[in-house]
Motif scaffolding. Structure first.
Motif, PDB file in Angstrom:
ATOM      1  N   ALA A 287       0.837  -1.204   0.000  1.00  0.00           N
ATOM      2  CA  ALA A 287       0.000   0.000   0.000  1.00  0.00           C
ATOM      3  C   ALA A 287       0.870   1.252   0.000  1.00  0.00           C
ATOM      4  N   LEU A 288       1.962   1.216   0.752  1.00  0.00           N
ATOM      5  CA  LEU A 288       2.878   2.351   0.776  1.00  0.00           C
ATOM      6  C   LEU A 288       3.508   2.554  -0.594  1.00  0.00           C
ATOM      7  N   ALA A 289       3.881   1.461  -1.260  1.00  0.00           N
ATOM      8  CA  ALA A 289       4.465   1.564  -2.599  1.00  0.00           C
ATOM      9  C   ALA A 289       3.474   2.203  -3.571  1.00  0.00           C
ATOM     10  N   MET A 290       2.182   1.871  -3.429  1.00  0.00           N
ATOM     11  CA  MET A 290       1.181   2.495  -4.286  1.00  0.00           C
ATOM     12  C   MET A 290       1.101   4.003  -4.030  1.00  0.00           C
ATOM     13  N   HIS A 291       1.150   4.379  -2.745  1.00  0.00           N
ATOM     14  CA  HIS A 291       1.123   5.807  -2.411  1.00  0.00           C
ATOM     15  C   HIS A 291       2.292   6.539  -3.059  1.00  0.00           C
ATOM     16  N   LEU A 292       3.452   5.911  -3.078  1.00  0.00           N
ATOM     17  CA  LEU A 292       4.632   6.553  -3.665  1.00  0.00           C
ATOM     18  C   LEU A 292       4.506   6.705  -5.178  1.00  0.00           C
ATOM     19  N   ARG A 293       3.657   5.906  -5.805  1.00  0.00           N
ATOM     20  CA  ARG A 293       3.432   6.028  -7.247  1.00  0.00           C
ATOM     21  C   ARG A 293       2.349   7.045  -7.581  1.00  0.00           C
ATOM     22  N   CYS A 294       1.617   7.488  -6.580  1.00  0.00           N
ATOM     23  CA  CYS A 294       0.545   8.461  -6.816  1.00  0.00           C
ATOM     24  C   CYS A 294       1.116   9.875  -6.901  1.00  0.00           C
TER      25      CYS A 294
ATOM     26  N   HIS B 228      -6.436  15.695   1.746  1.00  0.00           N
ATOM     27  CA  HIS B 228      -6.637  17.112   2.065  1.00  0.00           C
ATOM     28  C   HIS B 228      -5.371  17.801   2.551  1.00  0.00           C
ATOM     29  N   GLY B 229      -4.234  17.370   2.085  1.00  0.00           N
ATOM     30  CA  GLY B 229      -3.000  18.012   2.480  1.00  0.00           C
ATOM     31  C   GLY B 229      -1.803  17.188   2.042  1.00  0.00           C
ATOM     32  N   PRO B 230      -0.594  17.664   2.306  1.00  0.00           N
ATOM     33  CA  PRO B 230       0.611  16.935   1.907  1.00  0.00           C
ATOM     34  C   PRO B 230       0.753  15.631   2.667  1.00  0.00           C
ATOM     35  N   VAL B 231       1.281  14.609   2.003  1.00  0.00           N
ATOM     36  CA  VAL B 231       1.481  13.301   2.620  1.00  0.00           C
ATOM     37  C   VAL B 231       2.963  13.161   2.930  1.00  0.00           C
ATOM     38  N   ARG B 232       3.323  13.260   4.187  1.00  0.00           N
ATOM     39  CA  ARG B 232       4.731  13.264   4.560  1.00  0.00           C
ATOM     40  C   ARG B 232       5.209  11.931   5.124  1.00  0.00           C
ATOM     41  N   ASP B 233       4.297  11.129   5.639  1.00  0.00           N
ATOM     42  CA  ASP B 233       4.686   9.855   6.224  1.00  0.00           C
ATOM     43  C   ASP B 233       3.521   8.886   6.087  1.00  0.00           C
ATOM     44  N   ALA B 234       3.279   8.438   4.851  1.00  0.00           N
ATOM     45  CA  ALA B 234       2.099   7.614   4.581  1.00  0.00           C
ATOM     46  C   ALA B 234       2.133   6.300   5.352  1.00  0.00           C
ATOM     47  N   GLY B 235       3.313   5.722   5.538  1.00  0.00           N
ATOM     48  CA  GLY B 235       3.398   4.445   6.234  1.00  0.00           C
ATOM     49  C   GLY B 235       2.830   4.503   7.631  1.00  0.00           C
ATOM     50  N   ARG B 236       3.070   5.593   8.333  1.00  0.00           N
ATOM     51  CA  ARG B 236       2.573   5.724   9.698  1.00  0.00           C
ATOM     52  C   ARG B 236       1.048   5.779   9.709  1.00  0.00           C
ATOM     53  N   TYR B 237       0.468   6.404   8.712  1.00  0.00           N
ATOM     54  CA  TYR B 237      -0.983   6.561   8.667  1.00  0.00           C
ATOM     55  C   TYR B 237      -1.680   5.291   8.191  1.00  0.00           C
ATOM     56  N   LEU B 238      -1.003   4.513   7.368  1.00  0.00           N
ATOM     57  CA  LEU B 238      -1.595   3.268   6.895  1.00  0.00           C
ATOM     58  C   LEU B 238      -1.802   2.277   8.030  1.00  0.00           C
ATOM     59  N   ASP B 239      -1.027   2.378   9.088  1.00  0.00           N
ATOM     60  CA  ASP B 239      -1.231   1.514  10.242  1.00  0.00           C
ATOM     61  C   ASP B 239      -2.654   1.682  10.775  1.00  0.00           C
ATOM     62  N   HIS B 240      -3.154   2.909  10.757  1.00  0.00           N
ATOM     63  CA  HIS B 240      -4.512   3.179  11.232  1.00  0.00           C
ATOM     64  C   HIS B 240      -5.547   2.717  10.206  1.00  0.00           C
TER      65      HIS B 240
ATOM     66  N   LEU C  18     -16.474   6.542   4.036  1.00  0.00           N
ATOM     67  CA  LEU C  18     -15.910   5.920   2.844  1.00  0.00           C
ATOM     68  C   LEU C  18     -14.744   6.758   2.339  1.00  0.00           C
ATOM     69  N   ALA C  19     -13.690   6.106   1.877  1.00  0.00           N
ATOM     70  CA  ALA C  19     -12.554   6.807   1.281  1.00  0.00           C
ATOM     71  C   ALA C  19     -11.889   5.896   0.266  1.00  0.00           C
ATOM     72  N   VAL C  20     -11.434   6.489  -0.829  1.00  0.00           N
ATOM     73  CA  VAL C  20     -10.828   5.711  -1.921  1.00  0.00           C
ATOM     74  C   VAL C  20      -9.612   6.453  -2.457  1.00  0.00           C
ATOM     75  N   LEU C  21      -8.556   5.699  -2.756  1.00  0.00           N
ATOM     76  CA  LEU C  21      -7.396   6.242  -3.456  1.00  0.00           C
ATOM     77  C   LEU C  21      -7.078   5.313  -4.622  1.00  0.00           C
ATOM     78  N   VAL C  22      -7.038   5.874  -5.837  1.00  0.00           N
ATOM     79  CA  VAL C  22      -6.730   5.108  -7.043  1.00  0.00           C
ATOM     80  C   VAL C  22      -5.442   5.660  -7.640  1.00  0.00           C
ATOM     81  N   GLU C  23      -4.515   4.780  -7.931  1.00  0.00           N
ATOM     82  CA  GLU C  23      -3.256   5.191  -8.553  1.00  0.00           C
ATOM     83  C   GLU C  23      -3.537   5.927  -9.862  1.00  0.00           C
ATOM     84  N   ASP C  24      -2.746   6.951 -10.147  1.00  0.00           N
ATOM     85  CA  ASP C  24      -3.021   7.826 -11.294  1.00  0.00           C
ATOM     86  C   ASP C  24      -3.220   7.070 -12.609  1.00  0.00           C
ATOM     87  N   ALA C  25      -2.374   6.097 -12.878  1.00  0.00           N
ATOM     88  CA  ALA C  25      -2.439   5.373 -14.148  1.00  0.00           C
ATOM     89  C   ALA C  25      -3.714   4.546 -14.282  1.00  0.00           C
ATOM     90  N   TRP C  26      -4.438   4.345 -13.175  1.00  0.00           N
ATOM     91  CA  TRP C  26      -5.647   3.527 -13.190  1.00  0.00           C
ATOM     92  C   TRP C  26      -6.916   4.342 -12.976  1.00  0.00           C
TER      93      TRP C  26
END
Length: 234
Positions: free
Chosen positions: A88-95, A105-117, A151-159
């Motif tokens: 999931a973190l790797a996908m965030h880095l490709r977005c 709603h803002g800059p993503v500085r440490d996505a791995g920490r937030y994915l734990d939640h 509900l929340a969704v994140l789709v990689e740009d290429a998809w």
């Protein structure tokens, strides 16, 4: 994730809860989309914070399902959990920063920490869309919020713009109904036409409420599915 009056980098540390602060239009009327840029809207009286972790059991044990896009591309939809953190973190880095900004709603500085939640099954139910090579290309989250769910969704740009967002929202809404939750909502920026369109495709009554550029879209789901998910206290 969700909107907040705190600094953007703290959004995931204290998730938005409708039980904390509800967006409402003047005189209790829902704001219409064409008028979102109009006069100021006021928030309703805050409610005490609620954070009751709940478990969804059946979807976590369900077999992955196949999703075929309009162009014939086959993907797999499956439950996601802590073991998917690295992918999931790797996908965030490709977005792109723009996609992450609309989602969080803002800059993503440490996505791995937030994915734990986000991937914590005690707080909700997550779905991953994976390509043929096993990469996660989209993530959807259903987060419990008292008797409602976000509900929340994140789709990689290429998809993007290929139907993945609506597909994830439909699956998550079905999981909410199965858990006895008939009110779900998404929090986004008023300019996020992609999510607005995806929510409209749920074929459920929608309520749009806005405040300071933040849009809360609430869907009332039909409680017509058998209860296959178990949440403590229900």
């Amino acid at each position: 994730m969700t909107a907040s009056r705190t600094r953007p980098e703290r959004l995931w540390h204290r998730p938005f809860r409708r039980s904390d602060r509800r967006c409402a239009a003047p005189e209790g009327q829902a704001a219409r989309l064409p008028a979102l840029a109009g006069g100021p809207l006021r928030p309703a009286r805050p409610h005490p914070p609620v954070d009751r972790p709940r478990a969804v059991t059946e979807p976590d044990r369900a077999a992955p399902s196949r999703l075929t896009l309009a162009d014939g591309t086959a993907l797999t939809l499956r439950p996601a959990g802590p073991a998917d953190r690295a992918a999931a973190l790797a996908m965030h880095l490709r977005c792109s920063p723009a996609s992450l900004r609309l989602r969080y709603h803002g800059p993503v500085r440490d996505a791995g920490r937030y994915l734990d939640h986000l991937l914590d099954a005690r707080r909700g139910h997550s779905l991953a869309a994976t390509a043929a090579d096993g990469r996660i290309v989209a993530l959807g989250h259903l987060m419990w919020d008292d008797d409602e769910a976000e509900l929340a969704v994140l789709v990689e740009d290429a998809w993007q713009r290929r139907g993945l967002g609506p597909a994830l929202l439909r699956q998550l809404s079905a999981a909410a109904r199965a858990a006895g939750v008939t009110t779900v909502y998404a929090v986004t920026h008023a300019s996020n036409t992609g999510l607005i369109t995806a929510m409209r495709r749920l074929a459920a009554p929608l309520d749009f409420r806005a405040e300071d550029g933040t849009l809360v879209i609430t869907a009332t789901l039909a409680a017509d599915e058998p209860a296959s998910c178990v949440r403590p206290g229900r």
